[in-house]
Design a protein around this motif. Structure first.
Motif, PDB file in Angstrom:
ATOM      1  N   LEU A 105       4.385  15.885 118.120  1.00 38.75           N
ATOM      2  CA  LEU A 105       3.371  14.847 117.919  1.00 38.75           C
ATOM      3  C   LEU A 105       1.998  15.364 118.319  1.00 38.75           C
ATOM      4  O   LEU A 105       1.870  16.285 119.118  1.00 38.75           O
ATOM      5  CB  LEU A 105       3.678  13.614 118.777  1.00 38.75           C
ATOM      6  CG  LEU A 105       4.938  12.802 118.496  1.00 38.75           C
ATOM      7  CD1 LEU A 105       4.997  11.616 119.458  1.00 38.75           C
ATOM      8  CD2 LEU A 105       4.963  12.306 117.067  1.00 38.75           C
ATOM      9  N   LEU A 154       7.017   6.393 116.302  1.00 37.74           N
ATOM     10  CA  LEU A 154       6.602   7.625 116.980  1.00 37.74           C
ATOM     11  C   LEU A 154       7.803   8.391 117.528  1.00 37.74           C
ATOM     12  O   LEU A 154       7.845   9.614 117.452  1.00 37.74           O
ATOM     13  CB  LEU A 154       5.612   7.307 118.102  1.00 37.74           C
ATOM     14  CG  LEU A 154       4.226   6.905 117.602  1.00 37.74           C
ATOM     15  CD1 LEU A 154       3.376   6.397 118.753  1.00 37.74           C
ATOM     16  CD2 LEU A 154       3.542   8.080 116.923  1.00 37.74           C
ATOM     17  N   SER A 155       8.784   7.675 118.066  1.00 38.80           N
ATOM     18  CA  SER A 155       9.926   8.404 118.611  1.00 38.80           C
ATOM     19  C   SER A 155      10.714   9.061 117.479  1.00 38.80           C
ATOM     20  O   SER A 155      11.269  10.136 117.647  1.00 38.80           O
ATOM     21  CB  SER A 155      10.833   7.481 119.426  1.00 38.80           C
ATOM     22  OG  SER A 155      11.570   6.620 118.584  1.00 38.80           O
ATOM     23  N   ARG A 207       4.585  -5.229 117.900  1.00 37.45           N
ATOM     24  CA  ARG A 207       3.763  -4.064 117.544  1.00 37.45           C
ATOM     25  C   ARG A 207       4.125  -2.863 118.413  1.00 37.45           C
ATOM     26  O   ARG A 207       4.177  -1.730 117.939  1.00 37.45           O
ATOM     27  CB  ARG A 207       2.285  -4.406 117.667  1.00 37.45           C
ATOM     28  CG  ARG A 207       1.802  -5.227 116.465  1.00 37.45           C
ATOM     29  CD  ARG A 207       0.508  -5.915 116.745  1.00 37.45           C
ATOM     30  NE  ARG A 207      -0.618  -5.006 116.782  1.00 37.45           N
ATOM     31  CZ  ARG A 207      -1.816  -5.355 117.247  1.00 37.45           C
ATOM     32  NH1 ARG A 207      -2.012  -6.572 117.708  1.00 37.45           N
ATOM     33  NH2 ARG A 207      -2.806  -4.492 117.247  1.00 37.45           N
ATOM     34  N   LEU A 208       4.364  -3.139 119.687  1.00 35.02           N
ATOM     35  CA  LEU A 208       4.753  -2.045 120.586  1.00 35.02           C
ATOM     36  C   LEU A 208       6.088  -1.450 120.163  1.00 35.02           C
ATOM     37  O   LEU A 208       6.266  -0.240 120.145  1.00 35.02           O
ATOM     38  CB  LEU A 208       4.849  -2.547 122.028  1.00 35.02           C
ATOM     39  CG  LEU A 208       3.529  -2.842 122.706  1.00 35.02           C
ATOM     40  CD1 LEU A 208       3.762  -3.399 124.106  1.00 35.02           C
ATOM     41  CD2 LEU A 208       2.656  -1.602 122.763  1.00 35.02           C
ATOM     42  N   ARG A 212      15.216   3.621 119.248  1.00 33.69           N
ATOM     43  CA  ARG A 212      15.392   4.996 118.765  1.00 33.69           C
ATOM     44  C   ARG A 212      16.216   5.071 117.486  1.00 33.69           C
ATOM     45  O   ARG A 212      16.114   6.017 116.719  1.00 33.69           O
ATOM     46  CB  ARG A 212      16.096   5.837 119.840  1.00 33.69           C
ATOM     47  CG  ARG A 212      15.282   6.084 121.074  1.00 33.69           C
ATOM     48  CD  ARG A 212      14.236   7.107 120.758  1.00 33.69           C
ATOM     49  NE  ARG A 212      13.201   7.158 121.770  1.00 33.69           N
ATOM     50  CZ  ARG A 212      13.268   7.909 122.844  1.00 33.69           C
ATOM     51  NH1 ARG A 212      14.324   8.637 123.065  1.00 33.69           N
ATOM     52  NH2 ARG A 212      12.284   7.929 123.696  1.00 33.69           N
ATOM     53  N   TYR A 242       2.481   6.724 122.141  1.00 29.16           N
ATOM     54  CA  TYR A 242       3.885   6.449 122.449  1.00 29.16           C
ATOM     55  C   TYR A 242       4.043   5.990 123.903  1.00 29.16           C
ATOM     56  O   TYR A 242       4.689   4.985 124.188  1.00 29.16           O
ATOM     57  CB  TYR A 242       4.752   7.674 122.166  1.00 29.16           C
ATOM     58  CG  TYR A 242       6.216   7.386 122.397  1.00 29.16           C
ATOM     59  CD1 TYR A 242       6.835   6.341 121.724  1.00 29.16           C
ATOM     60  CD2 TYR A 242       6.968   8.118 123.302  1.00 29.16           C
ATOM     61  CE1 TYR A 242       8.159   6.034 121.945  1.00 29.16           C
ATOM     62  CE2 TYR A 242       8.299   7.819 123.529  1.00 29.16           C
ATOM     63  CZ  TYR A 242       8.890   6.774 122.844  1.00 29.16           C
ATOM     64  OH  TYR A 242      10.200   6.459 123.064  1.00 29.16           O
ATOM     65  N   GLN A 256       5.530   0.620 117.042  1.00 32.20           N
ATOM     66  CA  GLN A 256       4.841   1.865 117.355  1.00 32.20           C
ATOM     67  C   GLN A 256       5.802   2.864 118.015  1.00 32.20           C
ATOM     68  O   GLN A 256       5.898   4.020 117.616  1.00 32.20           O
ATOM     69  CB  GLN A 256       3.694   1.544 118.326  1.00 32.20           C
ATOM     70  CG  GLN A 256       2.534   2.486 118.237  1.00 32.20           C
ATOM     71  CD  GLN A 256       1.364   1.973 119.068  1.00 32.20           C
ATOM     72  OE1 GLN A 256       1.500   1.696 120.246  1.00 32.20           O
ATOM     73  NE2 GLN A 256       0.225   1.837 118.445  1.00 32.20           N
ATOM     74  N   GLY A 257       6.531   2.363 119.012  1.00 32.41           N
ATOM     75  CA  GLY A 257       7.461   3.222 119.726  1.00 32.41           C
ATOM     76  C   GLY A 257       8.543   3.752 118.818  1.00 32.41           C
ATOM     77  O   GLY A 257       8.926   4.923 118.890  1.00 32.41           O
ATOM     78  N   SER A 266       2.865   2.570 124.548  1.00 31.05           N
ATOM     79  CA  SER A 266       3.807   1.509 124.174  1.00 31.05           C
ATOM     80  C   SER A 266       4.864   1.349 125.259  1.00 31.05           C
ATOM     81  O   SER A 266       5.301   0.236 125.539  1.00 31.05           O
ATOM     82  CB  SER A 266       4.440   1.805 122.814  1.00 31.05           C
ATOM     83  OG  SER A 266       5.467   2.759 122.914  1.00 31.05           O
ATOM     84  N   VAL A 291       9.438  10.334 114.703  1.00 27.07           N
ATOM     85  CA  VAL A 291       8.732  11.566 114.346  1.00 27.07           C
ATOM     86  C   VAL A 291       8.866  12.592 115.466  1.00 27.07           C
ATOM     87  O   VAL A 291       9.061  13.783 115.227  1.00 27.07           O
ATOM     88  CB  VAL A 291       7.238  11.276 114.083  1.00 27.07           C
ATOM     89  CG1 VAL A 291       6.520  12.559 113.692  1.00 27.07           C
ATOM     90  CG2 VAL A 291       7.084  10.228 112.999  1.00 27.07           C
ATOM     91  N   ALA A 292       8.793  12.112 116.697  1.00 28.21           N
ATOM     92  CA  ALA A 292       8.772  13.033 117.838  1.00 28.21           C
ATOM     93  C   ALA A 292      10.084  13.768 118.008  1.00 28.21           C
ATOM     94  O   ALA A 292      10.105  14.927 118.398  1.00 28.21           O
ATOM     95  CB  ALA A 292       8.450  12.257 119.117  1.00 28.21           C
ATOM     96  N   ASN A 326       2.477  -8.845 120.192  1.00 23.35           N
ATOM     97  CA  ASN A 326       2.223  -7.569 120.851  1.00 23.35           C
ATOM     98  C   ASN A 326       3.501  -6.785 121.056  1.00 23.35           C
ATOM     99  O   ASN A 326       3.547  -5.578 120.824  1.00 23.35           O
ATOM    100  CB  ASN A 326       1.585  -7.816 122.219  1.00 23.35           C
ATOM    101  CG  ASN A 326       0.101  -7.531 122.172  1.00 23.35           C
ATOM    102  OD1 ASN A 326      -0.383  -6.935 121.210  1.00 23.35           O
ATOM    103  ND2 ASN A 326      -0.611  -7.953 123.200  1.00 23.35           N
ATOM    104  N   MET A 343      13.911   0.531 124.276  1.00 19.88           N
ATOM    105  CA  MET A 343      13.735   1.969 124.162  1.00 19.88           C
ATOM    106  C   MET A 343      14.946   2.572 123.461  1.00 19.88           C
ATOM    107  O   MET A 343      14.832   3.372 122.542  1.00 19.88           O
ATOM    108  CB  MET A 343      13.599   2.559 125.574  1.00 19.88           C
ATOM    109  CG  MET A 343      13.247   4.027 125.626  1.00 19.88           C
ATOM    110  SD  MET A 343      13.563   4.691 127.290  1.00 19.88           S
ATOM    111  CE  MET A 343      12.115   4.207 128.156  1.00 19.88           C
TER     112      MET A 343
END
Ligand SMILES: Nc1ncnc2c1ncn2[C@@H]1O[C@H](COP(=O)(O)OP(=O)(O)OP(=O)(O)O)[C@@H](O)[C@H]1O
Ligand SMILES: [Mg+2]
Lengths: 323, 266
Positions: free
Chosen positions: A103, B17-18, B9-10, B109, A111, B13-14, A114, B20-21, B6, B105
């Motif tokens: 990233l 991003l996770s 959205r969180l 994933r 990340y 986002q998480g 969040s 892709v990460a 919120n 979390m």
């Protein structure tokens, strides 16, 4: 006010070996630690390898359960109120791991924002601000993969400031940085000090601890051996003033004569391209210089300096090495 | 209302991003290969092999079975990487140092892999129609869509459990390949379950995918939604059980790590 209170902290690691005959080895990493940190203070934690610094930081950061003792952060118990404590603290362990290399810097921060429940509209403003604070302005769009080690360590600082914690645990944050990078990093830490953060810093660089810390605890084998301000610690070794004399082609018998002088505590020489630097440790400090010069009568002498004992001299004496 | 918004959205986002990460195939070329070419290869291989061995009358059986089975690529390999990848990134200590809700979390994933896996099945079924002439004219498509979704979710449930194992053990790829292979055999993708010995049938029944594949075959052959409801309910139930087992293992892992000091940070 004490924002962090550590009372009789103890932590033992149990390592089991063998499959059939299981043997359990106990390593007492932290034996009995007690100290308090005041609000806004920068508290240095020093000690040799294996002294228990990282273990202590992990306990404070709620990542390790203590075997005995109590730790309170803002009055919250780090075991019972772990999740509340996590909102109040930030922490970094030195080194470049612990980021998502695939990233970008920005996305790593998004990340973690969040995970810290930072609302998107807040993190949108906070991320650029933090990147600037740690000196990564304009580099946020690049993948972390391509960051230098120093950049990754800076990104860790930004990461841990996302939720704007009042308390920071920095475990060897400047490890592996080049001198210029480490100096810039210390400026970042000073910025945090001016933002009234309470900081626990561990480091192996004595001048770093000296220049940044309000107070320093030296620990060894999981126990505190000294806890004071850097200048007070240096007073422990006031008798260790060092006179450094640069000589050119000094004869060994002259060195031996100087060593026998009554006011010379100890003497060591260091060869440096055609020069020999004498390190004379003496209680008399600058007053010893004329007598030393008399012994060097007729020889070519270069620079003479008298220096105060450093925190390093104090540290070395405290943890039992020979200066 | 604002906090719900919120939180959503969180979560989003998480989740993205996770994904892709932590998901190693997220490079365009390898992604396309894994989404389009690998399913194709698997389908061609098993369809030709299967219909050759069985006399060629039941191409649909293999095409549908393997197309649904494709979801295990995301569900098993993808999800495992997304859970276990933190171990390699050295991020576990930083993750467990956050106040984040562990359930969000953990299940977050898997979220993108559900979308990804379902998409993979759709592509595979499209190949089935184009290359092998599978006929969807009698099919209740929305019921088939639901079948794909439920099956993908339940496979991801097993993946979550495997992912937790990968946090604990080192030999993940071996375990994953074994699970994928077991699913190929026991899910009924390539071997009709009623031809298996009893104990193997019993094993099939506790795996995800088995009922999803059966349901897809019924629907594509023109069966009604009502016929597959019991299958889908059980399929979802199995997925939920694996997912929760995974979640408990994840919590247990965190507690153990804090006790033993086994969260590698350096
Ligand atoms: N996960 C672990 N399992 C077993 N023993 C450990 C573990 N982590 C640390 N130790 C042991 O505990 C002791 C204290 O280690 P710790 O990492 O806290 O020291 P440190 O002061 O941070 O040292 P350094 O300056 O080298 O970073 C050492 O003897 C170490 O070998
Ligand atoms: Mg350490």
């Amino acid at each position: 006010m004490n924002i962090i209170e550590v009372q009789n902290l103890k932590r033992v690691y149990r390592a089991t070996n063998g499959v059939i005959r299981r043997t359990t080895k106990e390593i007492v990493a932290v034996d009995d630690l007690s100290f308090d940190i005041k609000e806004g203070e920068l508290f240095g934690l020093l000690g040799p390898n294996g002294a228990g610094k990282t273990t202590s930081v992990k306990v404070l950061a709620t990542l390790l359960i203590p075997d005995a003792g109590q730790v309170r952060v803002k009055g919250l118990d780090i075991v019972k109120d772990a999740n509340e404590v996590r909102k109040e603290i930030g922490f970094i362990f030195g080194g470049e791991r612990g980021l998502y290399w695939r990233l970008s810097g920005n996305d790593n921060l998004r990340y973690f924002a969040s995970l810290y429940h930072v609302a998107p509209e807040i993190s949108k403003k906070r991320i650029p601000y933090l990147l600037e604070l740690v000196g990564l302005k304009g580099r946020g769009d690049e993948r972390v993969q391509g960051y230098s080690r120093g950049m990754k360590q800076r990104l860790h600082v930004a990461r841990t400031l996302l939720h704007d914690p009042d308390i920071l645990f920095l475990d060897e944050p400047t490890i592996g940085l080049d001198p210029v990078g480490a100096r810039e990093f210390r400026d970042v830490i000073r910025n945090l000090q001016s933002e009234k953060k309470t900081i626990l810093l561990t480091t192996h660089y004595m001048f770093e601890a000296d220049s940044l810390s309000d107070r320093v605890a030296v620990i060894d084998k999981g126990l505190i051996v000294a806890l004071d301000t850097p200048s007070a610690l240096k007073k422990h070794v006031r008798d260790l003033s060092v006179v450094e004399i640069e000589t050119f082609g000094i004869a060994p018998n002259v060195v031996e004569e100087i060593r026998k002088l009554p006011f010379v505590d100890s003497l060591s020489t260091r060869e440096q391209d055609h020069r020999q630097i004498l390190h004379v440790q003496t209680e008399r400090g600058a007053e010893a210089v004329p007598d030393l010069m008399a012994s060097l009568e007729g020889m070519r002498v270069g620079r003479v300096t008298v220096r105060e004992p450093t925190l390093e001299d104090a540290y070395v004496r405290l943890v039992g090495g020979k200066a | 209302m604002k906090t719900i918004n919120n939180n959503l959205r969180l979560f989003w986002q998480g989740t993205v991003l996770s994904y892709v990460a932590l998901f190693a195939w997220f490079r365009p070329v390898t992604y396309i290969a894994s989404k389009i070419l690998m399913p194709l290869a698997q389908m061609i291989f098993f369809t030709f092999l299967g219909s050759y061995a069985s006399g060629g009358s039941n191409v649909d059986f293999y095409v549908i079975g393997n197309a649904i089975q494709i979801t295990a690529v995301s569900g098993i390999f993808g999800v495992t990487m997304s859970i276990g990848g933190d171990r390699w990134a050295g991020t576990l200590a930083y993750l467990f140092g956050t106040p984040a809700n562990r359930m969000m979390m953990f299940f977050g994933r898997a979220f993108m892999h559900v979308i990804d896996g379902a998409f993979g099945v759709v592509i595979a079924l499209t190949w089935g129609a184009l290359l092998f002439g599978v006929d969807f004219s009698q099919t209740n498509l929305s019921a088939l869509g639901l079948t794909i979704l439920v099956t993908t979710i339940s496979t991801c449930g097993l993946g979550l459990l495997m992912g937790c194992l990968s946090l604990i053990t080192a030999n993940v790829m071996f375990v994953n390949n074994t699970v994928y292979f077991l699913l190929l055999i026991f899910s009924g993708a390539n071997i009709a379950i009623d031809t298996l010995p009893n104990w193997m049938q019993a094993f099939s029944q506790i795996l995800p995918l088995t009922r999803g594949i059966a349901s897809a075959r019924i629907l594509i052959a023109g069966g009604s939604f009502a016929e597959v409801v019991p299958l889908l309910t059980s399929e979802a139930g199995i997925g939920i059980i694996y997912g929760w087992l995974g979640y408990f293992l994840f919590k247990w892992f965190e507690v153990q790590a804090k006790r033993k000091g086994s969260l590698e940070t350096v």
